[in-house]
Design a protein around this motif. Sequence first.
Motif, PDB file in Angstrom:
ATOM      1  N   ALA A 324       0.835  -1.201   0.000  1.00 22.31           N
ATOM      2  CA  ALA A 324       0.000   0.000   0.000  1.00 22.31           C
ATOM      3  C   ALA A 324       0.870   1.252   0.000  1.00 22.31           C
ATOM      4  O   ALA A 324       2.000   1.242   0.508  1.00 22.31           O
ATOM      5  CB  ALA A 324      -0.925  -0.006   1.210  1.00 22.31           C
ATOM      6  N   TYR A 325       0.338   2.339  -0.587  1.00 20.49           N
ATOM      7  CA  TYR A 325       1.020   3.628  -0.582  1.00 20.49           C
ATOM      8  C   TYR A 325      -0.016   4.736  -0.532  1.00 20.49           C
ATOM      9  O   TYR A 325      -1.225   4.467  -0.560  1.00 20.49           O
ATOM     10  CB  TYR A 325       1.933   3.767  -1.797  1.00 20.49           C
ATOM     11  CG  TYR A 325       1.244   3.938  -3.140  1.00 20.49           C
ATOM     12  CD1 TYR A 325       1.473   5.065  -3.919  1.00 20.49           C
ATOM     13  CD2 TYR A 325       0.384   2.964  -3.658  1.00 20.49           C
ATOM     14  CE1 TYR A 325       0.879   5.224  -5.161  1.00 20.49           C
ATOM     15  CE2 TYR A 325      -0.209   3.106  -4.897  1.00 20.49           C
ATOM     16  CZ  TYR A 325       0.033   4.244  -5.647  1.00 20.49           C
ATOM     17  OH  TYR A 325      -0.564   4.406  -6.869  1.00 20.49           O
ATOM     18  N   THR A 326       0.432   5.997  -0.421  1.00 22.17           N
ATOM     19  CA  THR A 326      -0.499   7.117  -0.290  1.00 22.17           C
ATOM     20  C   THR A 326      -0.174   8.193  -1.322  1.00 22.17           C
ATOM     21  O   THR A 326       0.849   8.140  -2.007  1.00 22.17           O
ATOM     22  CB  THR A 326      -0.429   7.743   1.115  1.00 22.17           C
ATOM     23  OG1 THR A 326       0.792   8.494   1.238  1.00 22.17           O
ATOM     24  CG2 THR A 326      -0.478   6.676   2.199  1.00 22.17           C
ATOM     25  N   ASP A 395       0.339  -2.236  -5.894  1.00 23.93           N
ATOM     26  CA  ASP A 395       0.437  -1.276  -4.803  1.00 23.93           C
ATOM     27  C   ASP A 395      -0.903  -0.549  -4.748  1.00 23.93           C
ATOM     28  O   ASP A 395      -1.338   0.044  -5.751  1.00 23.93           O
ATOM     29  CB  ASP A 395       1.577  -0.279  -5.076  1.00 23.93           C
ATOM     30  CG  ASP A 395       2.285   0.154  -3.804  1.00 23.93           C
ATOM     31  OD1 ASP A 395       1.921  -0.340  -2.728  1.00 23.93           O
ATOM     32  OD2 ASP A 395       3.195   0.984  -3.887  1.00 23.93           O
ATOM     33  N   LYS A 401      -1.276   7.436   5.656  1.00 30.55           N
ATOM     34  CA  LYS A 401      -0.080   6.631   5.850  1.00 30.55           C
ATOM     35  C   LYS A 401      -0.332   5.524   6.873  1.00 30.55           C
ATOM     36  O   LYS A 401       0.207   4.420   6.767  1.00 30.55           O
ATOM     37  CB  LYS A 401       1.078   7.518   6.294  1.00 30.55           C
ATOM     38  CG  LYS A 401       2.421   6.823   6.299  1.00 30.55           C
ATOM     39  CD  LYS A 401       3.556   7.805   6.520  1.00 30.55           C
ATOM     40  CE  LYS A 401       4.906   7.116   6.413  1.00 30.55           C
ATOM     41  NZ  LYS A 401       6.031   8.082   6.564  1.00 30.55           N
ATOM     42  N   ALA A 404      -1.851   2.617   5.178  1.00 30.36           N
ATOM     43  CA  ALA A 404      -0.870   1.908   4.365  1.00 30.36           C
ATOM     44  C   ALA A 404       0.033   1.038   5.235  1.00 30.36           C
ATOM     45  O   ALA A 404       0.325  -0.114   4.893  1.00 30.36           O
ATOM     46  CB  ALA A 404      -0.037   2.907   3.560  1.00 30.36           C
TER      47      ALA A 404
END
Length: 429
Positions: A324-326, A395, A401, A404
């Motif tokens: 995961a990312y933001t 992703d 955050k 994530a």
Amino acid sequence: MLKRITLSIGVLVVAVLAYVMTQPEPITIIDDGLRIEHETRAKSVLEVLEETGIEIDEADYVTPALSAELPSERIIHIERANTVSLQIGYGQIETIETRERTVRDVLLRYGVAVREGDDVYPDVRTPITSGMTIRYQPVVAVNVIVEDKAKTVYTMATTVEQVLREAGVDVSERDTISPALVQTVREGMTITVNTSRDVVQYENRLIPFDIVKEEDETLEVGQTVVAQVGVPGLERTRYALTVENGTITNRTETGIETLQTVRPQIIKVGTKPVPEPLEDQTAEAPQTDSPFREEAKIKIEETPRAEDVLDFSSAKQLLVEATAYTNNPEDTITYDGRVLTRSGYDVTETILYEGLRIIAVDPSIIPLGTRVYVEGFGMAIALDTGSAIKGNKIDIMMDTKEEAVTFGRKPLTIWVIPKQEEKEGTDDA
């Protein structure tokens, strides 16, 4: 008299030789590329290293050996081991000491021969440095049937015995196992224990959603808005299998269970007339601006639209490693203060496109612009890429955050849903 002079000269020569022989001589130490010059009277490699205070670890390699006499060329080579973190499959990360030069060499040392399609990070040709982390995950699917249960195991094992051990299957000498325990594993192999006659297998299938268009008088003609994102249904079909000596001889459907109901996609279509331009104004043809900016690193072939018809019958099921990312500007690259995906879509204030969550993919596996159904998340769209997103990896863009970090890294099932190709009609006239 002459005899005394000759004797005196001999004594002097011996003294000079003895003096010369006791004087320190230069030697060069090359410590992992660092050149050290030293003068010593020592006779062995170990004595020289003790004099210079150079410590040697068990994994380091010294040439000549520590117990050897000093070489005639007066050079000592020290090859230092690097500390590397190694993760094979979904196992624990192990810290190792190695003198191998590349990622491929390290994996070979642990009996891993990298095959095409295997997931290796960093690249197998990357030089080894202390502190680096190496991850290796093969992509091999094996069907395991034990008694009346069947499941698919994704493994890096090389033999049937290793697969059963990883799957937690205890076997004894009385068990009938096919193929043999020493048989080499291959993609799609079916392994049976006790050759069960009655086996149950489950298969999930996506059910397409309908696209419903509703007129909206608050929107101008030509404008569309996704009022509700469509969600495909998910069915689980139960099959009864007849298995003989590891071969499926009969497969009969015995029931269907609905895991998720279909939700239609609702699109608002504008009907409000567009105001006519004044006569004294220069009439210009209306322009439709693409939502993808020119700063794109990877161009998208065709802009996805909400009304695109998807071919659910051709959906490809994949097991992927998901992270995961933001869209936090502090965690990514910005353009003029805006956060863009690699395809040029502005995600500064959203993680959605046409109501779909954005994911990063490897375009060679999932083309950009493709709709994807992600287990646990629903419909998503591939609009981004990443340097670490190679092979069967995705992703997922998150709001924060914290989300994530909490998500971490995990295996997920996804369905890649291609756009339905338009079929041209035939003219019989």
